[in-house]
Write a protein that holds these residues in place. Structure first.
Motif, PDB file in Angstrom:
ATOM      1  N   PHE A  50      67.542  25.849  80.381  1.00  0.00           N
ATOM      2  CA  PHE A  50      66.644  25.081  79.513  1.00  0.00           C
ATOM      3  C   PHE A  50      67.097  25.190  78.054  1.00  0.00           C
ATOM      4  O   PHE A  50      67.099  24.203  77.312  1.00  0.00           O
ATOM      5  N   ARG A  51      67.442  26.386  77.644  1.00  0.00           N
ATOM      6  CA  ARG A  51      67.881  26.605  76.261  1.00  0.00           C
ATOM      7  C   ARG A  51      69.125  25.776  75.945  1.00  0.00           C
ATOM      8  O   ARG A  51      69.195  25.103  74.911  1.00  0.00           O
ATOM      9  N   GLU A  52      70.129  25.840  76.829  1.00  0.00           N
ATOM     10  CA  GLU A  52      71.381  25.122  76.587  1.00  0.00           C
ATOM     11  C   GLU A  52      71.167  23.614  76.552  1.00  0.00           C
ATOM     12  O   GLU A  52      71.731  22.911  75.693  1.00  0.00           O
ATOM     13  N   VAL A  53      70.366  23.113  77.480  1.00  0.00           N
ATOM     14  CA  VAL A  53      70.113  21.674  77.527  1.00  0.00           C
ATOM     15  C   VAL A  53      69.372  21.224  76.273  1.00  0.00           C
ATOM     16  O   VAL A  53      69.691  20.178  75.684  1.00  0.00           O
ATOM     17  N   TRP A  54      68.393  22.018  75.827  1.00  0.00           N
ATOM     18  CA  TRP A  54      67.606  21.613  74.651  1.00  0.00           C
ATOM     19  C   TRP A  54      68.458  21.642  73.379  1.00  0.00           C
ATOM     20  O   TRP A  54      68.357  20.752  72.531  1.00  0.00           O
ATOM     21  N   ILE A  55      69.314  22.653  73.258  1.00  0.00           N
ATOM     22  CA  ILE A  55      70.231  22.698  72.111  1.00  0.00           C
ATOM     23  C   ILE A  55      71.141  21.480  72.129  1.00  0.00           C
ATOM     24  O   ILE A  55      71.391  20.848  71.104  1.00  0.00           O
ATOM     25  N   ASP A  56      71.635  21.157  73.320  1.00  0.00           N
ATOM     26  CA  ASP A  56      72.543  20.019  73.457  1.00  0.00           C
ATOM     27  C   ASP A  56      71.845  18.707  73.083  1.00  0.00           C
ATOM     28  O   ASP A  56      72.468  17.797  72.522  1.00  0.00           O
ATOM     29  N   LEU A  57      70.542  18.612  73.374  1.00  0.00           N
ATOM     30  CA  LEU A  57      69.795  17.390  73.038  1.00  0.00           C
ATOM     31  C   LEU A  57      69.794  17.122  71.530  1.00  0.00           C
ATOM     32  O   LEU A  57      69.715  15.975  71.100  1.00  0.00           O
ATOM     33  N   GLY A  58      69.893  18.182  70.747  1.00  0.00           N
ATOM     34  CA  GLY A  58      69.910  18.018  69.301  1.00  0.00           C
ATOM     35  C   GLY A  58      71.173  17.370  68.787  1.00  0.00           C
ATOM     36  O   GLY A  58      71.247  16.985  67.613  1.00  0.00           O
ATOM     37  N   HIS A  59      72.176  17.233  69.647  1.00  0.00           N
ATOM     38  CA  HIS A  59      73.451  16.648  69.236  1.00  0.00           C
ATOM     39  C   HIS A  59      73.755  15.365  69.998  1.00  0.00           C
ATOM     40  O   HIS A  59      74.865  14.845  69.916  1.00  0.00           O
ATOM     41  N   ARG A  60      72.775  14.891  70.765  1.00  0.00           N
ATOM     42  CA  ARG A  60      72.954  13.621  71.462  1.00  0.00           C
ATOM     43  C   ARG A  60      72.411  12.481  70.596  1.00  0.00           C
ATOM     44  O   ARG A  60      71.866  12.691  69.525  1.00  0.00           O
ATOM     45  N   THR A  61      72.564  11.287  71.078  1.00  0.00           N
ATOM     46  CA  THR A  61      72.087  10.108  70.348  1.00  0.00           C
ATOM     47  C   THR A  61      70.977   9.418  71.142  1.00  0.00           C
ATOM     48  O   THR A  61      71.206   9.012  72.286  1.00  0.00           O
ATOM     49  N   PRO A  62      69.730   9.300  70.603  1.00  0.00           N
ATOM     50  CA  PRO A  62      69.321   9.860  69.317  1.00  0.00           C
ATOM     51  C   PRO A  62      69.095  11.371  69.437  1.00  0.00           C
ATOM     52  O   PRO A  62      68.770  11.853  70.518  1.00  0.00           O
ATOM     53  N   PRO A  63      69.244  12.119  68.344  1.00  0.00           N
ATOM     54  CA  PRO A  63      69.101  13.577  68.424  1.00  0.00           C
ATOM     55  C   PRO A  63      67.650  14.011  68.593  1.00  0.00           C
ATOM     56  O   PRO A  63      66.731  13.372  68.082  1.00  0.00           O
ATOM     57  N   MET A  64      67.452  15.109  69.359  1.00  0.00           N
ATOM     58  CA  MET A  64      66.120  15.683  69.539  1.00  0.00           C
ATOM     59  C   MET A  64      65.800  16.574  68.341  1.00  0.00           C
ATOM     60  O   MET A  64      66.638  17.385  67.924  1.00  0.00           O
ATOM     61  N   ARG A  65      64.608  16.447  67.794  1.00  0.00           N
ATOM     62  CA  ARG A  65      64.233  17.258  66.633  1.00  0.00           C
ATOM     63  C   ARG A  65      62.985  18.096  66.888  1.00  0.00           C
ATOM     64  O   ARG A  65      62.503  18.780  65.997  1.00  0.00           O
ATOM     65  N   GLU A  66      62.430  18.046  68.095  1.00  0.00           N
ATOM     66  CA  GLU A  66      61.267  18.882  68.424  1.00  0.00           C
ATOM     67  C   GLU A  66      61.743  20.262  68.895  1.00  0.00           C
ATOM     68  O   GLU A  66      62.855  20.409  69.383  1.00  0.00           O
ATOM     69  N   ASN A  67      60.870  21.247  68.741  1.00  0.00           N
ATOM     70  CA  ASN A  67      61.143  22.569  69.300  1.00  0.00           C
ATOM     71  C   ASN A  67      60.636  22.629  70.733  1.00  0.00           C
ATOM     72  O   ASN A  67      59.715  21.900  71.116  1.00  0.00           O
ATOM     73  N   LEU A  68      61.235  23.515  71.511  1.00  0.00           N
ATOM     74  CA  LEU A  68      60.783  23.751  72.882  1.00  0.00           C
ATOM     75  C   LEU A  68      60.480  25.226  73.034  1.00  0.00           C
ATOM     76  O   LEU A  68      61.350  26.074  72.790  1.00  0.00           O
ATOM     77  N   GLU A  69      59.254  25.551  73.425  1.00  0.00           N
ATOM     78  CA  GLU A  69      58.887  26.950  73.620  1.00  0.00           C
ATOM     79  C   GLU A  69      59.007  27.300  75.095  1.00  0.00           C
ATOM     80  O   GLU A  69      58.350  26.695  75.944  1.00  0.00           O
ATOM     81  N   ILE A  70      59.867  28.265  75.385  1.00  0.00           N
ATOM     82  CA  ILE A  70      60.093  28.717  76.762  1.00  0.00           C
ATOM     83  C   ILE A  70      59.517  30.122  76.901  1.00  0.00           C
ATOM     84  O   ILE A  70      59.882  31.023  76.150  1.00  0.00           O
ATOM     85  N   ALA A  71      58.623  30.307  77.854  1.00  0.00           N
ATOM     86  CA  ALA A  71      57.998  31.613  78.072  1.00  0.00           C
ATOM     87  C   ALA A  71      58.615  32.298  79.280  1.00  0.00           C
ATOM     88  O   ALA A  71      58.744  31.698  80.343  1.00  0.00           O
ATOM     89  N   ARG A  72      59.010  33.560  79.088  1.00  0.00           N
ATOM     90  CA  ARG A  72      59.455  34.393  80.199  1.00  0.00           C
ATOM     91  C   ARG A  72      58.240  35.125  80.761  1.00  0.00           C
ATOM     92  O   ARG A  72      57.526  35.807  80.016  1.00  0.00           O
ATOM     93  N   PHE A  73      58.016  34.999  82.060  1.00  0.00           N
ATOM     94  CA  PHE A  73      56.872  35.675  82.675  1.00  0.00           C
ATOM     95  C   PHE A  73      57.338  36.419  83.916  1.00  0.00           C
ATOM     96  O   PHE A  73      57.183  35.953  85.032  1.00  0.00           O
TER      97      PHE A  73
END
Length: 586
Positions: A246-269
């Motif tokens: 999830f982390r890698e995909v979300w980081i990658d979204l920030g460099h795609r077109t159009p870029p993602m600018r929202e944060n994603l909160e991932i909880a470890r449980f």
């Protein structure tokens, strides 16, 4: 950071020298205390297994114990970094320390020394809480001149003193077969009740987790309400694998077109200290943690779980074949998901598996019913996806070998009614029966010799029959100069993570394990797999061999050697899972 997670040769030699200052009777008591954890009087100890494997068959009463001059080395090999977690070891070391050393240990951080004999003082010092890697263990080893590594690893391994910052490297785009599966899964997630369940299948190593994560992220971002996603897995390794994806995909979204600018909160449980997440975008949870939280009589926890259940928009069950277990039934029922075949539930349910449905396999047919018998597979891979994925370099070529050994004993479940009843019910071997197989002298010698014949530079995974079997094989290898370690369910999580990192880095030649590296273990460069535990389960076998199947396109190897061992099991030799995988190895 040198050899973080395993002992250097120098550390081992120093510790052996220190232990050899103890009396032989002390060392024997330490060995006996370490072996006392065996859960059955009939179970052979690790020491027994090592002596049996190394000795040549001789008439008369064979030797079953190590020689006195081997005890110290065995103790270090047996426990490694966790050696001083043993109160017995700490007590003997205190007793053999100088008077000044004993005084400083007894008065650590202003403690009042215990009154009475040195023996009573030793008992008090040995019972002091031992938190690996923390201040007391570090003081203890420093005072006695013991290598710092034996203070152990703290719950979170120490970060390196220097940090290398790499530029952003984008993820490789999804392969066409992954895009095909993503589209199919999106259809399921958007379906109406009664049609919103399916199992996504891809062979291990072909990017199943990445495909599922890309699907879930795309589905969630297309919804205005941004519902929470719940990912359920069986082990900590699988959970962490999902978090990182999830982390890698979300980081990658920030460099795609159009870029993602929202944060994603991932909880470890998972684990022991994680609070109940109630506002996260993605919750990755172990089934054990969810079940424990549901059962706890804690109003605050129950309220948080209720809030979470109301926010969930989709649920993923990794290793979907486990969904038939009572723990999954209980958790999903609490979340409002009825697993009966005719149930109509609002929340979509997506399962992941490397083993497609088989009509002749009860293990997967039950799973199929819970997912409305809907299987998502990539049609573009044709009728033989394994062969096609190898041709595309997504999967490694598998070179198969079956190990035969002289004077192979005949193993018979008929001697124990529990073994036969267990096989009848679960269609696989009872733990006690696996123990008997793992204690075979000629079998262990054959496995050991074959492991030694694998080039040391070829990273190798060994799957043992029991904890003792895996530990014994690692020690046998080390006694012959091979870099080998062991991880089991009894290995502390921090130590396990560190050892796996050492294996990934190529500093461990053979990583032996029992029951923990069948899922969620990511070491792309595995070059050989030695399956030392028999199983009739296609699912379990696929999980084991899947650890080495990642191909060069996804950062793995061009070829992986898979070694099975041919056991003579009365009435069930032909049922062994590797016999059912003839097509896989062609």
């Amino acid at each position: 950071m040198e050899n973080f997670g395993q002992l250097s040769d120098r550390d081992r030699e120093q510790m052996v020298e220190i232990l050899n200052r103890l009396e032989v009777s002390d060392l024997r008591k330490v060995v006996d205390s370490l072996e006392r954890s065996s859960r059955s009087r009939t179970r052979k100890t690790v020491e027994n297994l090592i002596v049996a494997a190394e000795r040549k068959p001789t008439p008369g009463k064979p030797r079953t114990k190590l020689a006195d001059d081997e005890l110290a080395q065995f103790i270090v090999d047996r426990r490694g970094l966790s050696l001083l977690e043993s109160m017995e070891v700490r007590r003997f070391l205190y007793l053999r320390a100088s008077a000044d050393q004993r005084d400083r240990l007894s008065t650590y951080q202003g403690s009042s020394p215990t009154r009475g004999s040195v023996t009573k003082q030793a008992e008090a010092v040995a019972r002091r809480k031992w938190h690996s890697g923390k201040s007391w263990p570090r003081f203890f080893v420093g005072e006695l001149g013991i290598p710092l590594a034996f203070a152990g690893i703290s719950g979170a391994p120490k970060e390196p003193d220097t940090l290398q910052v790499q530029p952003f490297v984008s993820l490789h785009v999804l392969q066409p077969f992954q895009e095909e599966l993503k589209d199919l899964a999106l259809e399921v997630l958007n379906e109406t009740t009664g049609k919103n369940r399916a199992v996504l299948t891809l062979p291990t190593g072909a990017g199943k987790t990445r495909t599922a994560v890309e699907t879930l992220v795309a589905w969630r971002m297309a919804r205005e309400d941004r519902p929470a996603l719940l990912w359920i897995a069986q082990s900590e390794e699988l959970c962490e694998q999902a978090v990182q994806s999830f982390r890698e995909v979300w980081i990658d979204l920030g460099h795609r077109t159009p870029p993602m600018r929202e944060n994603l909160e991932i909880a470890r449980f998972w684990g022991t200290s994680a609070p109940v997440p109630d506002k996260s975008d993605v919750v990755v949870a172990s089934i054990q943690k969810l079940q424990a939280a549901i059962r706890e009589e804690d109003a605050e926890r129950s309220a948080a779980l209720t809030v979470l259940s109301g926010q969930i928009g989709a649920v993923v069950v990794d290793e979907a074949h486990r969904i038939d277990a009572p723990s999954y039934q209980e958790v999903l029922r609490f979340l409002g998901i009825d697993l009966s075949a005719s149930a109509l539930c609002r929340v979509p349910l997506l399962g992941l598996t490397a083993t497609p449905f088989r009509s002749d396999d009860g293990e997967t047919s039950r799973m199929a019913g819970m997912f409305h018998k809907r299987l998502l597979s990539a049609k573009s891979l044709g009728d033989n996806p394994i062969k096609e994925l190898r041709a595309r370099k997504v999967l490694a070529e598998a070179r198969h070998e079956v190990l035969d050994y002289d004077k192979a004993p005949r193993f018979d479940m008929g001697s124990n009614s529990n073994y036969a009843e267990h096989f009848e019910r679960f269609h696989d071997f009872h733990a006690g029966f696996l123990q008997e197989i793992g204690e075979s002298q000629v079998r262990n010698r054959a496995l050991f010799n074959r492991l030694m014949a694998i080039p040391a530079e070829r990273p190798t995974l060994f799957f043992g029959c029991t904890v003792e079997h895996a530990e014994a094989m690692a020690i046998l290898l080390r006694r012959k100069g091979r870099s080998a370690e062991v991880v089991t369910g009894e290995t502390r999580a921090a130590t396990r993570r560190a050892l796996i990192e050492e294996f990934r880095a190529g500093r461990i030649s053979v990583l032996c394990n029992f029951g923990v590296l069948t899922t969620g273990f990511d070491a792309p460069k595995v070059g050989a797999l030695v399956v030392g535990r028999p199983t009739t389960s296609r699912v379990l076998y696929a999980q084991m061999i899947g650890r080495g199947m990642r191909g060069p396109l996804f950062g793995g190897t061009t070829e992986c050697l898979v070694i099975d061992i041919r056991d003579n099991i009365r009435h069930h030799s032909d049922d062994l899972a590797f016999n059912k995988y003839a097509d896989f190895y062609r």
